[in-house]
Design a protein around this motif. Structure first.
Motif, PDB file in Angstrom:
ATOM      1  N   LEU A 228       0.806  -1.217   0.000  1.00  0.00           N
ATOM      2  CA  LEU A 228       0.000   0.000   0.000  1.00  0.00           C
ATOM      3  C   LEU A 228       0.840   1.268   0.000  1.00  0.00           C
ATOM      4  O   LEU A 228       1.977   1.286   0.480  1.00  0.00           O
ATOM      5  CB  LEU A 228      -0.920   0.016   1.226  1.00  0.00           C
ATOM      6  N   ALA A 229       0.261   2.326  -0.525  1.00  0.00           N
ATOM      7  CA  ALA A 229       0.805   3.681  -0.430  1.00  0.00           C
ATOM      8  C   ALA A 229      -0.359   4.605  -0.098  1.00  0.00           C
ATOM      9  O   ALA A 229      -1.525   4.253  -0.293  1.00  0.00           O
ATOM     10  CB  ALA A 229       1.460   4.097  -1.745  1.00  0.00           C
ATOM     11  N   ILE A 230      -0.058   5.803   0.398  1.00  0.00           N
ATOM     12  CA  ILE A 230      -1.105   6.756   0.741  1.00  0.00           C
ATOM     13  C   ILE A 230      -0.918   8.025  -0.077  1.00  0.00           C
ATOM     14  O   ILE A 230       0.203   8.487  -0.288  1.00  0.00           O
ATOM     15  CB  ILE A 230      -1.116   7.065   2.262  1.00  0.00           C
ATOM     16  N   HIS A 231      -2.038   8.579  -0.568  1.00  0.00           N
ATOM     17  CA  HIS A 231      -2.018   9.739  -1.461  1.00  0.00           C
ATOM     18  C   HIS A 231      -3.074  10.715  -0.958  1.00  0.00           C
ATOM     19  O   HIS A 231      -4.271  10.521  -1.196  1.00  0.00           O
ATOM     20  CB  HIS A 231      -2.330   9.257  -2.883  1.00  0.00           C
ATOM     21  N   CYS A 232      -2.650  11.759  -0.253  1.00  0.00           N
ATOM     22  CA  CYS A 232      -3.594  12.661   0.410  1.00  0.00           C
ATOM     23  C   CYS A 232      -3.604  14.058  -0.194  1.00  0.00           C
ATOM     24  O   CYS A 232      -2.554  14.642  -0.452  1.00  0.00           O
ATOM     25  CB  CYS A 232      -3.243  12.794   1.896  1.00  0.00           C
ATOM     26  N   VAL A 274      -0.683  17.007  -0.889  1.00  0.00           N
ATOM     27  CA  VAL A 274       0.180  17.464   0.199  1.00  0.00           C
ATOM     28  C   VAL A 274       1.525  17.849  -0.396  1.00  0.00           C
ATOM     29  O   VAL A 274       2.050  17.198  -1.298  1.00  0.00           O
ATOM     30  CB  VAL A 274       0.335  16.361   1.268  1.00  0.00           C
ATOM     31  N   ALA A 275       2.093  18.956   0.067  1.00  0.00           N
ATOM     32  CA  ALA A 275       3.360  19.450  -0.459  1.00  0.00           C
ATOM     33  C   ALA A 275       4.509  18.549  -0.012  1.00  0.00           C
ATOM     34  O   ALA A 275       4.613  18.200   1.173  1.00  0.00           O
ATOM     35  CB  ALA A 275       3.604  20.880   0.010  1.00  0.00           C
ATOM     36  N   THR A 276       5.378  18.203  -0.948  1.00  0.00           N
ATOM     37  CA  THR A 276       6.500  17.324  -0.626  1.00  0.00           C
ATOM     38  C   THR A 276       7.422  17.966   0.404  1.00  0.00           C
ATOM     39  O   THR A 276       7.948  17.274   1.291  1.00  0.00           O
ATOM     40  CB  THR A 276       7.298  16.976  -1.897  1.00  0.00           C
ATOM     41  N   GLU A 277       7.625  19.267   0.330  1.00  0.00           N
ATOM     42  CA  GLU A 277       8.476  19.953   1.303  1.00  0.00           C
ATOM     43  C   GLU A 277       7.925  19.798   2.724  1.00  0.00           C
ATOM     44  O   GLU A 277       8.675  19.545   3.671  1.00  0.00           O
ATOM     45  CB  GLU A 277       8.594  21.445   0.975  1.00  0.00           C
ATOM     46  N   ASP A 278       6.598  19.971   2.869  1.00  0.00           N
ATOM     47  CA  ASP A 278       5.973  19.851   4.189  1.00  0.00           C
ATOM     48  C   ASP A 278       6.079  18.415   4.702  1.00  0.00           C
ATOM     49  O   ASP A 278       6.320  18.174   5.886  1.00  0.00           O
ATOM     50  CB  ASP A 278       4.504  20.265   4.118  1.00  0.00           C
ATOM     51  N   LEU A 279       5.889  17.465   3.785  1.00  0.00           N
ATOM     52  CA  LEU A 279       5.992  16.055   4.148  1.00  0.00           C
ATOM     53  C   LEU A 279       7.395  15.707   4.613  1.00  0.00           C
ATOM     54  O   LEU A 279       7.575  15.067   5.664  1.00  0.00           O
ATOM     55  CB  LEU A 279       5.611  15.184   2.943  1.00  0.00           C
ATOM     56  N   VAL A 280       8.410  16.121   3.873  1.00  0.00           N
ATOM     57  CA  VAL A 280       9.793  15.810   4.222  1.00  0.00           C
ATOM     58  C   VAL A 280      10.170  16.456   5.556  1.00  0.00           C
ATOM     59  O   VAL A 280      10.812  15.828   6.406  1.00  0.00           O
ATOM     60  CB  VAL A 280      10.758  16.260   3.102  1.00  0.00           C
ATOM     61  N   TYR A 281       9.771  17.698   5.754  1.00  0.00           N
ATOM     62  CA  TYR A 281      10.050  18.379   7.024  1.00  0.00           C
ATOM     63  C   TYR A 281       9.452  17.613   8.192  1.00  0.00           C
ATOM     64  O   TYR A 281      10.102  17.403   9.220  1.00  0.00           O
ATOM     65  CB  TYR A 281       9.490  19.798   6.979  1.00  0.00           C
TER      66      TYR A 281
END
Length: 326
Positions: A228-232, A274-281
């Protein structure tokens, strides 16, 4: 000067290493991020960028440490004009051996075009919502699975990797709440067809911790988190919370879009991924390894936001860009 005396328990939470993992023990120690900005992001932006800008964008993403970048969609330009240059983009990018560059294909015709371009991995898509399937692809949910089977049968002959998407996993703009059982049924159908991984899409961003938990928990009755993967989407500001919920259930693959590109043309008011920058942070703050260089990612986010002439949708990018690059 006021000195704050913090209790030992709080200091442990702020610490690193083994102490950190005592409160974060249910999280994976590493995750894979699938960057969907060049495809899912740009195809839902009103600006149609020049091909050379898209190629530059993807090449810059390839330098950030990402291991999967969804490049384009081999769909009719009549329906998605932003992806009309799919072959030029895919063949024009500099491909690294340690990065996968999947493309979305809606039908066998799209797959044949993708094969001519030399693709190695494709993504196919289904819906957990009957009405959304009819609005999006002009067929029922079951007909959508049948269509995917035709794609998969051809893809297997060419030894392509196949990833599956399921839209509207917790809510639909037409059908409302989606029962977890409908999602589980779609997941099992795609796995049986041969998809190696299923990305669970909260297409209109209505998910909450409870609905995401219940949906994934139901799926885990029949399959494992590794599938599975999640895509929000972040329409209601719940994307990071919902991603954490998925992580706590063992999901370790996350889709995201740099600068929060994209939306959903079939869902009024639905904001971007969801923004990748926010996710990585967030993940780095949880001591979860991503392999991604946040500073480089922020530079790419600024590049693409400038190209489409709108402010970044990433809070982290907005907060840190001037600190890094002023």
């Amino acid at each position: 000067m006021v000195r704050l005396s913090l209790p030992c328990s709080f200091l442990k939470i702020l610490g690193k290493g083994k102490e950190m993992r005592t409160w974060n023990k249910d999280m994976p120690t590493a995750v894979k991020i699938v960057e969907v900005g060049p495809r899912d992001g740009l195809q839902n932006e009103p600006v149609n960028l020049p091909t050379e800008v898209k190629i530059d964008f993807i090449n810059k993403l390839s330098e950030t440490g990402l291991r999967a970048i969804e490049v384009t969609s081999f769909v009719s330009p009549k329906w998605i004009p932003q992806m009309a240059d799919n072959t030029k983009v895919y063949t024009g990018i500099l491909k690294k051996d340690n990065i996968s560059y999947p493309v979305l294909v809606p039908n066998v015709v799209g797959l044949e075009s993708a094969l001519k371009a030399g693709v190695k991995e494709i993504a196919v898509f289904a819906s957990a919502s009957e009405s959304f399937s009819r609005k999006n692809t002009n067929c029922s949910a079951q007909e959508g699975i049948d269509r995917i089977k035709k794609i998969v049968d051809v893809a297997k002959k060419h030894n392509l990797k196949i990833r599956g998407y399921i839209s509207c996993v917790v809510g639909c703009p037409y059908d409302g709440f989606i029962k977890p059982l409908a999602v589980t049924k779609a997941v099992n159908a795609l796995l049986e067809l041969g998809c190696y991984e299923i990305s669970l899409g909260d297409t209109i961003g209505v998910g909450t911790k409870k609905t995401i938990y219940n949906m994934i928990q139901d799926i885990l009755n029949t399959t494992e988190p590794k599938n599975l993967a999640i895509h929000c989407h972040d329409t209601y500001g719940q994307a990071l919370t919902n991603i954490c919920t998925a992580l706590e259930l063992g999901v370790s693959v996350i889709d995201s879009s740099v600068s929060g590109l994209g939306g959903c043309p079939y869902a009024k008011g639905a904001t971007g991924n969801v923004a990748t920058e926010d996710l990585v942070y967030m993940l780095h703050g949880l001591e979860v390894n991503t392999g991604v260089d946040l500073k480089k990612l922020i530079a790419v986010g600024n590049f693409i936001s400038t190209a489409i002439n709108r402010p970044t949708a990433s809070k982290v990018n907005a907060a840190l860009y001037s600190r890094y690059f002023s």
